[in-house]
Design an enzyme around this catalytic site. Sequence first.
Site, PDB file in Angstrom:
ATOM      1  N   ASP A 156       0.771  -1.093   0.036  1.00  0.00           N
ATOM      2  CA  ASP A 156       0.040  -0.073  -0.146  1.00  0.00           C
ATOM      3  C   ASP A 156       0.847   1.146   0.055  1.00  0.00           C
ATOM      4  O   ASP A 156       1.464   1.547   1.014  1.00  0.00           O
ATOM      5  CB  ASP A 156      -0.944  -0.134   1.163  1.00  0.00           C
ATOM      6  CG  ASP A 156      -1.705   1.110   1.329  1.00  0.00           C
ATOM      7  OD1 ASP A 156      -2.131   1.625   0.167  1.00  0.00           O
ATOM      8  OD2 ASP A 156      -2.227   1.540   2.449  1.00  0.00           O
ATOM      9  N   GLU A 177      -0.727  -1.278  -5.152  1.00  0.00           N
ATOM     10  CA  GLU A 177      -2.090  -0.475  -5.468  1.00  0.00           C
ATOM     11  C   GLU A 177      -1.957   0.333  -6.535  1.00  0.00           C
ATOM     12  O   GLU A 177      -0.760   1.383  -6.653  1.00  0.00           O
ATOM     13  CB  GLU A 177      -2.467   0.285  -4.161  1.00  0.00           C
ATOM     14  CG  GLU A 177      -3.865   0.808  -4.389  1.00  0.00           C
ATOM     15  CD  GLU A 177      -4.061   1.800  -3.320  1.00  0.00           C
ATOM     16  OE1 GLU A 177      -4.606   1.151  -2.197  1.00  0.00           O
ATOM     17  OE2 GLU A 177      -4.770   2.825  -3.554  1.00  0.00           O
ATOM     18  N   ASP A 232      -3.072   1.045   7.006  1.00  0.00           N
ATOM     19  CA  ASP A 232      -1.984   0.761   5.892  1.00  0.00           C
ATOM     20  C   ASP A 232      -1.354  -0.742   5.758  1.00  0.00           C
ATOM     21  O   ASP A 232      -1.110  -1.271   4.911  1.00  0.00           O
ATOM     22  CB  ASP A 232      -0.824   1.639   5.737  1.00  0.00           C
ATOM     23  CG  ASP A 232      -1.303   3.068   6.195  1.00  0.00           C
ATOM     24  OD1 ASP A 232      -1.419   3.805   5.289  1.00  0.00           O
ATOM     25  OD2 ASP A 232      -1.422   3.430   7.266  1.00  0.00           O
TER      26      ASP A 232
END
Lengths: 190, 190
Positions: free
Chosen positions: A7, A68, A141
């Site tokens: 992330d 991501e 996260d």
Amino acid sequence: MRVLGIDPGLTRCGAGVIDGGAGLQPRLVEVLVVRTPAGQELHRRLLAVAAGVETVMDRLRPDVVAIERMFSQHNVRTVMGTAQAAGVVALAAARRDIPVAWHTPSEVKAAVSGNGAADKKQVTAMVTRLLRLPEAPHPADAADALALALCHLWRAPMQQRVAVQLHRERLAVVAASAGGGAAGPAGRRR
Amino acid sequence: MRVLGIDPGLTRCGAGVIDGGAGLQPRLVEVLVVRTPAGQELHRRLLAVAAGVETVMDRLRPDVVAIERMFSQHNVRTVMGTAQAAGVVALAAARRDIPVAWHTPSEVKAAVSGNGAADKKQVTAMVTRLLRLPEAPHPADAADALALALCHLWRAPMQQRVAVQLHRERLAVVAASAGGGAAGPAGRRR
């Protein structure tokens, strides 16, 4: 298969490693968050992010890195920093010859919760349940990084089947062409 | 001072090196464009961009790297790729302990042409004139990279003067504080 989910971010970059595969219960290997101070110069922050994920890559040797894929709907400054952090992570993988896959937030949410618009709380709850963790990963996260890794674990076989099928079809076309084309399917040449 | 200007991008990443300083005619050292194929995977493209700029950094040893600071007004996909390319360039500089400066397109245009809204043709013409080149740098990314380097050359002394002045003022305040404050300027403590 060992997956490193990322992330990306400058302030907090989540990195979650899981093991899994067809018919196997996915298992948490490690999850951590690389943090860099907001007051630090951008290039120093990128260096710290790179150093953090490189340590994880070299120590835990993932088979693939899932990052991501962002969109710039959000705050411009944040998005740029996030894109740059994602870039240095992808570079670290490329240097180690580790394949990189990109998944959008909605793909990740849909994969772990069945709902592409799930909220952070729901994603965290599902990650905790799917990995059978004694408690929820913290901060968000960390949970997001694990959700990315889980998403990849489930999407990868499907993506791979599609790739294999396409490859087979191409081979069939080549074979048909080589044979003069009489026995081959018409109009399928590339 | 030797400046490496970077016009970041995945398809074309401009890299221009110039020498210059107070009262000196700026001089072109080298300009090149790193290209990566659009069909290649993103992480491989980032690796190629990194390899290209690292070669320039190691061979020409710039004192500072000036990179374009972007905004996400444009095509989302392009902006993300550009931000990631900028990120790997900044990382390469950080690894070599080379300072990084960021300048916006309008700062660059204003610096070389006096007009923050100048078009590409005007910027290229001014870069050619300012560096006394026999012909215009081509493609536009090469000219933009040189414009960034020129912009930094002119803005840096100003930025540095401001930094030095702030530093002096802080020292003066510390000295005044150490001396009991009676002789120091009032209300200036940090």
